[in-house]
Motif scaffolding. Structure first.
Motif, PDB file in Angstrom:
ATOM      1  N   PRO A 194       0.798  -1.228   0.000  1.00  0.00           N
ATOM      2  CA  PRO A 194       0.000   0.000   0.000  1.00  0.00           C
ATOM      3  C   PRO A 194       0.833   1.282   0.000  1.00  0.00           C
ATOM      4  O   PRO A 194       0.400   2.301  -0.551  1.00  0.00           O
ATOM      5  CB  PRO A 194      -0.827  -0.126   1.284  1.00  0.00           C
ATOM      6  CG  PRO A 194      -0.942  -1.599   1.511  1.00  0.00           C
ATOM      7  CD  PRO A 194       0.357  -2.180   1.046  1.00  0.00           C
ATOM      8  N   ASP A 195       2.027   1.234   0.606  1.00  0.00           N
ATOM      9  CA  ASP A 195       2.841   2.452   0.672  1.00  0.00           C
ATOM     10  C   ASP A 195       3.846   2.585  -0.470  1.00  0.00           C
ATOM     11  O   ASP A 195       4.578   3.571  -0.530  1.00  0.00           O
ATOM     12  CB  ASP A 195       3.581   2.515   2.017  1.00  0.00           C
ATOM     13  CG  ASP A 195       4.531   1.335   2.227  1.00  0.00           C
ATOM     14  OD1 ASP A 195       4.345   0.281   1.576  1.00  0.00           O
ATOM     15  OD2 ASP A 195       5.449   1.450   3.065  1.00  0.00           O
ATOM     16  N   PRO A 198       2.681   5.614  -3.404  1.00  0.00           N
ATOM     17  CA  PRO A 198       2.775   6.954  -2.791  1.00  0.00           C
ATOM     18  C   PRO A 198       4.150   7.219  -2.193  1.00  0.00           C
ATOM     19  O   PRO A 198       4.633   8.354  -2.208  1.00  0.00           O
ATOM     20  CB  PRO A 198       1.687   6.940  -1.713  1.00  0.00           C
ATOM     21  CG  PRO A 198       1.344   5.512  -1.484  1.00  0.00           C
ATOM     22  CD  PRO A 198       1.613   4.806  -2.776  1.00  0.00           C
ATOM     23  N   GLY A 199       4.795   6.159  -1.686  1.00  0.00           N
ATOM     24  CA  GLY A 199       6.130   6.323  -1.115  1.00  0.00           C
ATOM     25  C   GLY A 199       7.151   6.740  -2.153  1.00  0.00           C
ATOM     26  O   GLY A 199       7.965   7.642  -1.914  1.00  0.00           O
ATOM     27  N   HIS A 245       8.777  -1.558  10.091  1.00  0.00           N
ATOM     28  CA  HIS A 245       7.500  -1.767   9.399  1.00  0.00           C
ATOM     29  C   HIS A 245       7.719  -1.777   7.882  1.00  0.00           C
ATOM     30  O   HIS A 245       6.875  -1.288   7.122  1.00  0.00           O
ATOM     31  CB  HIS A 245       6.501  -0.677   9.797  1.00  0.00           C
ATOM     32  CG  HIS A 245       6.389  -0.492  11.279  1.00  0.00           C
ATOM     33  ND1 HIS A 245       5.865  -1.461  12.114  1.00  0.00           N
ATOM     34  CD2 HIS A 245       6.768   0.533  12.087  1.00  0.00           C
ATOM     35  CE1 HIS A 245       5.917  -1.029  13.365  1.00  0.00           C
ATOM     36  NE2 HIS A 245       6.470   0.167  13.379  1.00  0.00           N
ATOM     37  N   ASP A 246       8.820  -2.380   7.472  1.00  0.00           N
ATOM     38  CA  ASP A 246       9.205  -2.394   6.058  1.00  0.00           C
ATOM     39  C   ASP A 246       8.331  -3.377   5.288  1.00  0.00           C
ATOM     40  O   ASP A 246       8.343  -4.569   5.562  1.00  0.00           O
ATOM     41  CB  ASP A 246      10.683  -2.776   5.941  1.00  0.00           C
ATOM     42  CG  ASP A 246      11.284  -2.380   4.612  1.00  0.00           C
ATOM     43  OD1 ASP A 246      10.617  -2.581   3.582  1.00  0.00           O
ATOM     44  OD2 ASP A 246      12.423  -1.881   4.600  1.00  0.00           O
ATOM     45  N   SER A 247       7.591  -2.873   4.291  1.00  0.00           N
ATOM     46  CA  SER A 247       6.686  -3.710   3.506  1.00  0.00           C
ATOM     47  C   SER A 247       7.347  -4.268   2.253  1.00  0.00           C
ATOM     48  O   SER A 247       6.767  -5.115   1.566  1.00  0.00           O
ATOM     49  CB  SER A 247       5.463  -2.879   3.086  1.00  0.00           C
ATOM     50  OG  SER A 247       5.882  -1.775   2.281  1.00  0.00           O
ATOM     51  N   GLY A 272       8.298   2.829   8.107  1.00  0.00           N
ATOM     52  CA  GLY A 272       8.133   1.987   6.933  1.00  0.00           C
ATOM     53  C   GLY A 272       9.257   2.211   5.940  1.00  0.00           C
ATOM     54  O   GLY A 272      10.103   3.102   6.118  1.00  0.00           O
ATOM     55  N   HIS A 273       9.248   1.424   4.872  1.00  0.00           N
ATOM     56  CA  HIS A 273      10.343   1.430   3.902  1.00  0.00           C
ATOM     57  C   HIS A 273      10.584   2.817   3.302  1.00  0.00           C
ATOM     58  O   HIS A 273      11.735   3.210   3.093  1.00  0.00           O
ATOM     59  CB  HIS A 273      10.024   0.433   2.779  1.00  0.00           C
ATOM     60  CG  HIS A 273      11.140   0.224   1.808  1.00  0.00           C
ATOM     61  ND1 HIS A 273      12.192  -0.626   2.066  1.00  0.00           N
ATOM     62  CD2 HIS A 273      11.377   0.759   0.585  1.00  0.00           C
ATOM     63  CE1 HIS A 273      13.024  -0.625   1.035  1.00  0.00           C
ATOM     64  NE2 HIS A 273      12.554   0.218   0.120  1.00  0.00           N
ATOM     65  N   PHE A 274       9.511   3.550   3.032  1.00  0.00           N
ATOM     66  CA  PHE A 274       9.655   4.848   2.368  1.00  0.00           C
ATOM     67  C   PHE A 274       9.661   6.014   3.347  1.00  0.00           C
ATOM     68  O   PHE A 274       9.987   7.141   2.959  1.00  0.00           O
ATOM     69  CB  PHE A 274       8.532   5.026   1.335  1.00  0.00           C
ATOM     70  CG  PHE A 274       8.580   3.986   0.247  1.00  0.00           C
ATOM     71  CD1 PHE A 274       9.429   4.123  -0.839  1.00  0.00           C
ATOM     72  CD2 PHE A 274       7.796   2.844   0.327  1.00  0.00           C
ATOM     73  CE1 PHE A 274       9.498   3.155  -1.827  1.00  0.00           C
ATOM     74  CE2 PHE A 274       7.851   1.869  -0.662  1.00  0.00           C
ATOM     75  CZ  PHE A 274       8.704   2.027  -1.740  1.00  0.00           C
ATOM     76  N   ASP A 275       9.324   5.758   4.605  1.00  0.00           N
ATOM     77  CA  ASP A 275       9.298   6.830   5.607  1.00  0.00           C
ATOM     78  C   ASP A 275      10.685   7.369   5.910  1.00  0.00           C
ATOM     79  O   ASP A 275      10.833   8.517   6.346  1.00  0.00           O
ATOM     80  CB  ASP A 275       8.688   6.320   6.924  1.00  0.00           C
ATOM     81  CG  ASP A 275       7.248   5.864   6.768  1.00  0.00           C
ATOM     82  OD1 ASP A 275       6.557   6.381   5.878  1.00  0.00           O
ATOM     83  OD2 ASP A 275       6.826   4.970   7.531  1.00  0.00           O
TER      84      ASP A 275
END
Length: 299
Positions: A194-195, A198-199, A245-247, A272-275
């Motif tokens: 999901p991210d 947008p990430g 929280h890496d997806s 998360g991965h992109f945060d």
């Protein structure tokens, strides 16, 4: 700590007859500073926040070179959007060789920094270059099978016809058949968390074009690629920055590989991965990385 004024220079270097475009960030008032080379992730270019990390390192007195792989962005290489693990690792070798020829930085105090797919490259490069002083591997891709599991069996099956078409195109000398890099859940893409979409888009600055596709032939090589296995052969200090929280690159596998590095240091982030590229997560990780690099490069 002294905060240096930073100047950014457009540079380039040769890689097997092609040209990798890059930026050199130099701290003013530091004669022949140590240097860190930065490379990005899957299909990403240096414009997508590598400059933010490089500028912080240079403010701390560490020169930084952020480059774009061949076949992407404003680097040369045909066909376009070709993601070859072998060629990207050769680009890292070329970047290291280039740094050693420069008179404005100290090539004997050299580190590598990679993020996501480039984080996996940083592990492999560090294992092959014992002359490096340090390495940073951020939210790294360490295990293709683990990432395939994150995509799921249905998502993986969805890619197969496009991969087959591109392999056939390669065999007959035709233009590559493209596969979307980051898509929405349920779409046919290499990343569908999901991210993911947008990430990726959040990293693209206004006025920069991000081409959200790669030649589909890369998919099987990603699945079989396990750069985390090289961690046990990295002899210099290496910092692993792991997002809990890496997806995209599951943290459990990354943590297991990181623990095999003889001089590994591990930092974990509630992100998360992109945060990790933006906001408070970026501030936390770049501070840890700057401290690590300053210690081991004697900045």
């Amino acid at each position: 700590m002294t905060v240096h004024t930073v100047t950014r220079h457009d540079i380039s270097f040769d890689s097997s007859g092609d040209t990798c475009a890059a930026w050199l960030f130099l701290p003013e008032g530091v004669e022949r500073p140590p240097v860190v080379i930065l490379g990005h992730g899957l299909g990403a270019t240096r414009e997508m926040r590598l400059d933010a990390f490089a500028e912080r390192f240079a403010q701390a007195g560490i020169a930084a070179i952020a480059f774009t792989y061949r076949h992407f962005g404003d680097s040369t290489g045909q066909p376009r959007q070709l993601l070859s693990i072998k060629r990207q690792l050769a680009d890292w070798d070329a970047a290291i060789a280039h740094v050693k020829t420069r008179g404005d930085v100290d090539g004997s105090r050299l580190a590598v920094w990679g993020s996501s797919f480039g984080g996996g490259h940083a592990i492999v490069v560090a294992s092959r270059h014992p002359e490096l002083r340090a390495a940073v591997s951020q939210c790294p891709f360490t295990d293709g099978l683990a990432s395939a599991r994150a995509l799921g069996p249905v998502g993986t099956m969805r890619l197969l016809p496009t991969v087959a078409a591109d392999v056939a195109a390669q065999a007959f000398g035709r233009a590559p058949v493209m596969l979307t890099l980051a898509g929405a859940p349920g779409q046919k893409a290499l990343m569908t968390a999901p991210d993911a979409l947008p990430g990726y888009l959040a990293l693209v600055p206004e006025g920069t074009t991000f081409i959200n596709e790669v030649a589909a032939r890369v998919a099987p090589t990603i699945t079989s690629h396990r750069p985390g296995k090289a961690a046990k052969r990295v002899r210099m200090p290496i910092l692993f920055c792991i997002c809990d929280h890496d997806s995209v690159t599951p943290p459990e596998e990354t943590l297991a590989y990181a623990k095999t590095a003889p001089k590994g240091e591990i930092k974990r982030y509630d992100a998360g991965h992109f945060d990790i590229y933006l906001g408070s997560a970026f501030e936390a990780v770049v501070a840890d990385q700057t401290d690590f690099l300053a210690r081991h490069l004697e900045a």
